[in-house]
Design a protein around this motif. Structure first.
Motif, PDB file in Angstrom:
ATOM      1  N   ILE B 169       9.963 -62.949  -4.677  1.00 50.99           N
ATOM      2  CA  ILE B 169       9.724 -64.271  -4.463  1.00 50.99           C
ATOM      3  C   ILE B 169       7.908 -64.023  -4.143  1.00 50.99           C
ATOM      4  O   ILE B 169       7.180 -65.008  -3.739  1.00 50.99           O
ATOM      5  N   GLY B 170       7.578 -62.788  -3.776  1.00 53.42           N
ATOM      6  CA  GLY B 170       6.306 -62.638  -3.042  1.00 53.42           C
ATOM      7  C   GLY B 170       5.149 -63.170  -3.875  1.00 53.42           C
ATOM      8  O   GLY B 170       3.940 -63.748  -3.316  1.00 53.42           O
ATOM      9  N   GLY B 171       5.105 -63.268  -5.095  1.00 53.84           N
ATOM     10  CA  GLY B 171       3.869 -63.718  -5.779  1.00 53.84           C
ATOM     11  C   GLY B 171       3.827 -65.378  -5.563  1.00 53.84           C
ATOM     12  O   GLY B 171       2.816 -65.888  -5.249  1.00 53.84           O
ATOM     13  N   GLY B 172       4.930 -65.916  -5.738  1.00 58.12           N
ATOM     14  CA  GLY B 172       4.774 -67.366  -5.498  1.00 58.12           C
ATOM     15  C   GLY B 172       4.397 -67.781  -3.897  1.00 58.12           C
ATOM     16  O   GLY B 172       3.527 -68.539  -3.675  1.00 58.12           O
ATOM     17  N   MET B 173       5.045 -66.921  -2.983  1.00 60.03           N
ATOM     18  CA  MET B 173       4.613 -66.855  -1.473  1.00 60.03           C
ATOM     19  C   MET B 173       3.175 -66.747  -1.416  1.00 60.03           C
ATOM     20  O   MET B 173       2.705 -67.518  -0.554  1.00 60.03           O
ATOM     21  N   ILE B 174       2.527 -65.835  -2.168  1.00 58.11           N
ATOM     22  CA  ILE B 174       0.945 -65.796  -1.938  1.00 58.11           C
ATOM     23  C   ILE B 174       0.176 -66.948  -2.287  1.00 58.11           C
ATOM     24  O   ILE B 174      -0.548 -67.563  -1.893  1.00 58.11           O
ATOM     25  N   ILE B 175       0.892 -67.525  -3.414  1.00 57.57           N
ATOM     26  CA  ILE B 175       0.119 -68.861  -4.020  1.00 57.57           C
ATOM     27  C   ILE B 175       0.377 -69.960  -2.924  1.00 57.57           C
ATOM     28  O   ILE B 175      -0.619 -70.491  -2.939  1.00 57.57           O
ATOM     29  N   PHE B 176       1.547 -70.022  -2.610  1.00 58.11           N
ATOM     30  CA  PHE B 176       1.976 -70.985  -1.685  1.00 58.11           C
ATOM     31  C   PHE B 176       1.107 -70.955  -0.223  1.00 58.11           C
ATOM     32  O   PHE B 176       0.582 -71.919   0.359  1.00 58.11           O
ATOM     33  N   LEU B 177       0.768 -69.589   0.164  1.00 62.50           N
ATOM     34  CA  LEU B 177       0.118 -69.432   1.580  1.00 62.50           C
ATOM     35  C   LEU B 177      -1.314 -69.898   1.105  1.00 62.50           C
ATOM     36  O   LEU B 177      -2.079 -70.537   2.181  1.00 62.50           O
ATOM     37  N   ALA B 178      -1.957 -69.663   0.015  1.00 59.23           N
ATOM     38  CA  ALA B 178      -3.121 -70.146  -0.341  1.00 59.23           C
ATOM     39  C   ALA B 178      -3.407 -71.414  -0.270  1.00 59.23           C
ATOM     40  O   ALA B 178      -4.270 -72.206   0.205  1.00 59.23           O
ATOM     41  N   GLY B 179      -2.245 -72.120  -0.753  1.00 57.57           N
ATOM     42  CA  GLY B 179      -2.237 -73.644  -0.951  1.00 57.57           C
ATOM     43  C   GLY B 179      -2.225 -74.423   0.355  1.00 57.57           C
ATOM     44  O   GLY B 179      -2.960 -75.411   0.748  1.00 57.57           O
ATOM     45  N   LEU B 180      -1.423 -73.723   1.231  1.00 55.97           N
ATOM     46  CA  LEU B 180      -1.144 -74.152   2.651  1.00 55.97           C
ATOM     47  C   LEU B 180      -2.520 -74.237   3.457  1.00 55.97           C
ATOM     48  O   LEU B 180      -2.625 -75.149   4.223  1.00 55.97           O
ATOM     49  N   GLN B 181      -3.067 -72.986   3.289  1.00 55.79           N
ATOM     50  CA  GLN B 181      -4.323 -72.883   3.913  1.00 55.79           C
ATOM     51  C   GLN B 181      -5.366 -73.731   3.479  1.00 55.79           C
ATOM     52  O   GLN B 181      -6.446 -73.829   4.280  1.00 55.79           O
ATOM     53  N   GLY B 182      -5.038 -74.382   2.199  1.00 56.58           N
ATOM     54  CA  GLY B 182      -6.038 -75.472   1.721  1.00 56.58           C
ATOM     55  C   GLY B 182      -6.060 -76.764   2.143  1.00 56.58           C
ATOM     56  O   GLY B 182      -6.658 -77.642   2.028  1.00 56.58           O
ATOM     57  N   VAL B 183      -4.799 -77.163   2.963  1.00 55.50           N
ATOM     58  CA  VAL B 183      -4.388 -78.384   3.331  1.00 55.50           C
ATOM     59  C   VAL B 183      -5.447 -78.656   4.507  1.00 55.50           C
ATOM     60  O   VAL B 183      -5.584 -77.873   5.648  1.00 55.50           O
ATOM     61  N   PRO B 184      -6.439 -79.847   4.496  1.00 54.92           N
ATOM     62  CA  PRO B 184      -6.964 -79.826   5.583  1.00 54.92           C
ATOM     63  C   PRO B 184      -6.512 -79.958   7.061  1.00 54.92           C
ATOM     64  O   PRO B 184      -5.732 -81.046   7.020  1.00 54.92           O
ATOM     65  N   THR B 185      -7.011 -79.786   8.137  1.00 55.00           N
ATOM     66  CA  THR B 185      -6.670 -79.837   9.170  1.00 55.00           C
ATOM     67  C   THR B 185      -6.639 -81.489   9.772  1.00 55.00           C
ATOM     68  O   THR B 185      -5.661 -81.876  10.494  1.00 55.00           O
ATOM     69  N   HIS B 186      -7.541 -82.143   9.316  1.00 50.69           N
ATOM     70  CA  HIS B 186      -7.682 -83.488   9.901  1.00 50.69           C
ATOM     71  C   HIS B 186      -6.574 -84.461   9.180  1.00 50.69           C
ATOM     72  O   HIS B 186      -6.165 -85.116  10.132  1.00 50.69           O
ATOM     73  N   LEU B 187      -5.777 -83.880   8.203  1.00 49.64           N
ATOM     74  CA  LEU B 187      -4.668 -84.742   7.770  1.00 49.64           C
ATOM     75  C   LEU B 187      -3.705 -84.579   8.947  1.00 49.64           C
ATOM     76  O   LEU B 187      -2.882 -85.412   9.271  1.00 49.64           O
ATOM     77  N   TYR B 188      -3.496 -83.418   9.389  1.00 51.89           N
ATOM     78  CA  TYR B 188      -2.337 -83.147  10.531  1.00 51.89           C
ATOM     79  C   TYR B 188      -2.777 -83.914  11.801  1.00 51.89           C
ATOM     80  O   TYR B 188      -1.689 -84.299  12.464  1.00 51.89           O
ATOM     81  N   GLU B 189      -4.119 -83.657  12.109  1.00 48.20           N
ATOM     82  CA  GLU B 189      -4.498 -84.257  13.359  1.00 48.20           C
ATOM     83  C   GLU B 189      -4.102 -86.056  13.283  1.00 48.20           C
ATOM     84  O   GLU B 189      -3.632 -86.626  14.236  1.00 48.20           O
TER      85      GLU B 189
END
Lengths: 283, 297
Positions: B169-189
């Motif tokens: 699952i590592g390959g998918g995990m890295i792609i997801f991690l890159a995607g997660l880091q691209g979610v803008p913080t202001h949405l969470y705020e």
């Protein structure tokens, strides 16, 4: 960005580490089992584990690794694989970067459309092309030679072209312009200006080519026949058929087939991870 | 200058163009013709019309077996693998210490070749002396259950493959991690200001923002696992009662064991058709659940 960690309770943080550790154990356990089996002797390797302590074998036998070289022509497999891999890595870096240069720097109106065509070929099903390509190489007498495994690498690869082009687009265009004003030809700019600046992407493409070739099974399986031309993967597969419960030798061979790939991954990880993340983000 | 560029453009591109002709377009066309012939490479091809396709659809029970096996494997391996990869990526995105170490550990199995994977997991699934049963035995004894036979049991062979696939699952995990880091913080705020809890933030912010990556991962996962070959060839071959006869394995046998090049070509086209249809379905369903932040669909 990450979610705010300041408000996470200690219990929640603890749970995260517990879950991650459990998963990591699952990932590492097969490797540990592989290494353990490769160091067992003939008897202890086939003894069922009764308790946790049995995981550590009664004696360590690194001699298994030398034994592999005696049991099968492992060195021959290794040299064949190294030769094929070096050729493929060199071929794909040079041919793909040349194509990518054309897409990044040649001032041609239709280049974007052509680039999309190149990308579209990534969808071509390898299973469909496999049989005609096999017949083609067989007809021209390349069956049971390294050529079918090496020569195609010199004709560019859509994914590598994509990686190179993305990188080239980020290079300062003024450098290329300045070289043009000095009267440099495209080939000179490619070789003297662009390529020396492109170390990271060269390494990324080289790693992908290395991994793909080193680990390839279908290609050698189809095109190679005589044992003296076999690659490591073919050798490992056939070794499994003849071991007769000597799992310790098979595992030692598997470790040796794995180590170069693991080493490249460890030392050049950041180039590799960047390439993987890029594949996902384009989609 | 521009003329020089035009010349160099095609010149630099020529390796790829030649390669495409000989290893891409040409073979595709040849394969289509081949699939209409009876060709054993030792005798000249003989035109048989749609005979291969007819045999494939009506006269070959093994092909249905192979299709079913592959479908079973894919239907379990891809969604489970995607969910597991997403879970690990989410955990790693919680500002954990030693992120690069965790990432390395989880990615490590992905560099293992199919052959080495097959060899290693065949050993792990060995019913008497393998690791899997050694770990399970204490639990099995509590309920007085017999040791599972894994690859030697037609009912457990495919689940064993699914288990093995979760190792990668590592390959998918890295792609997801890159995607997660691209979610803008202001949405969470913004979500926090609205009083959203952890679960609600995941459900209403993270997951919608990640749907393009999930979609990509499911599509590529499907295409990849439908073509499983090396692991299967090494680990169990056709398996007991053909329980692990996967589609490409059967195609390989037809082409390179029985030298039925025409029939194998027809099989390849049917496989391509299946993959294409499923991908098109996925794309059309994607409009309903994939969210593109830029606004374009």
């Amino acid at each position: 960005m990450s979610e705010n960690s300041a408000r996470q309770s200690p219990a929640f943080r603890f749970m995260i580490y517990v879950l991650l550790s459990l998963g990591a154990c699952g990932m590492l356990l097969p490797f540990a089992w592989l290494l353990r089996s490769s160091l067992c002797d003939e008897k202890s390797v086939i003894k069922p584990l009764e308790s946790l302590g049995d995981f550590i074998p009664p004696g360590i036998h690194p001699g298994n690794y030398a034994e592999v070289f005696r049991a099968v022509p492992f060195l021959r497999y290794l040299l064949n694989t190294v030769f094929i891999t070096i050729c493929v890595v060199g071929g794909s870096v040079i041919s793909s970067s040349l194509c990518a240069y054309a897409f990044a720097f040649c001032r041609v109106a239709y280049k974007k459309r052509v680039f999309y065509c190149v990308l579209a070929t990534m969808m071509l099903p390898g299973v469909v092309t496999m049989i005609p390509v096999f017949i083609l190489f067989r007809e021209i007498g390349w069956f049971d030679t390294f050529k079918p495994l090496i020569i195609p690498a010199f004709f560019g690869n859509a994914f590598a072209i994509f990686l190179f082009r993305q990188f080239f687009m980020g290079l300062p265009f003024e450098l290329v312009e300045a070289a043009r004003i000095d009267g440099a030809t495209n080939l000179e700019i490619y070789w003297r200006v662009v390529m020396p600046l492109s170390r990271p992407v060269i390494i990324t493409v080289a790693i992908f080519a290395f991994m793909g070739t080193w680990n390839d099974f279908m290609g050698p399986l189809i095109f190679l026949n005589s044992q003296e031309r076999w690659t490591l993967q073919l050798g490992l597969n056939s070794f499994m058929g003849q071991i007769n419960n000597q799992w310790h030798l098979l595992m030692a061979a598997a470790v040796m087939v794995l180590v170069p790939v693991l080493a490249v991954f460890f030392f050049l990880q950041r180039y590799f991870i960047r390439g993987i993340a890029l594949t996902g983000l384009k989609g | 200058m521009a003329r020089e560029d035009r010349r160099d453009f095609w010149l630099f591109l020529s390796p790829w163009l030649i390669g495409f002709l000989f290893f891409g377009a040409g073979p595709i066309f040849a394969s289509l013709l081949l699939s209409l012939t009876d060709y054993s490479i030792f005798r000249p091809p003989r035109y048989v019309g749609l005979q291969n396709y007819k045999e494939l659809l009506a006269g070959d029970p093994l092909i249905y077996k192979a299709f079913w096996n592959t479908l079973f494997y894919t239907v379990f391996a891809v969604p489970l693998g995607t969910a597991a990869a997403l879970l690990v990526a989410m955990l790693l995105n919680q500002k954990v210490r030693g992120l690069s170490v965790w990432r390395t550990i989880y990615y490590l199995p992905c560099v293992v070749s199919g052959v080495a994977m097959g060899v290693l997991w065949r050993w792990i699934f060995n019913p008497e002396i393998g690791l899997a049963n050694a770990l399970l035995r204490p639990f099995l004894r509590v309920f007085d259950l017999p040791d599972p036979k894994w690859l030697l049991d037609p009912n457990l062979a495919k689940p064993a493959y699914v288990l093995m696939s979760l190792w990668g699952i590592g390959g998918g995990m890295i792609i997801f991690l890159a995607g997660l880091q691209g979610v803008p913080t202001h949405l969470y705020e913004a979500a926090e200001i609205d009083g959203a809890g952890r679960w609600s933030k995941f459900w209403n912010v993270t997951l919608p923002m990640l749907t393009p990556v999930v979609f990509f991962s499911l599509t590529m996962g499907f295409i990849g696992s439908f073509q499983i070959f090396a692991q299967a060839y090494v680990m169990s071959g056709r398996g007991v009662a053909n329980s692990t006869l996967f589609y490409v394995l059967y195609l390989f046998d037809q082409a390179f064991r029985y030298f039925r090049m025409g029939y194998a070509s027809a099989m390849a086209w049917v496989l391509f058709g299946i993959v294409l249809i499923v991908t098109v379905i996925q794309f059309s369903l994607a409009k309903r659940w994939v969210f593109y932040a830029g606004g374009e669909s």
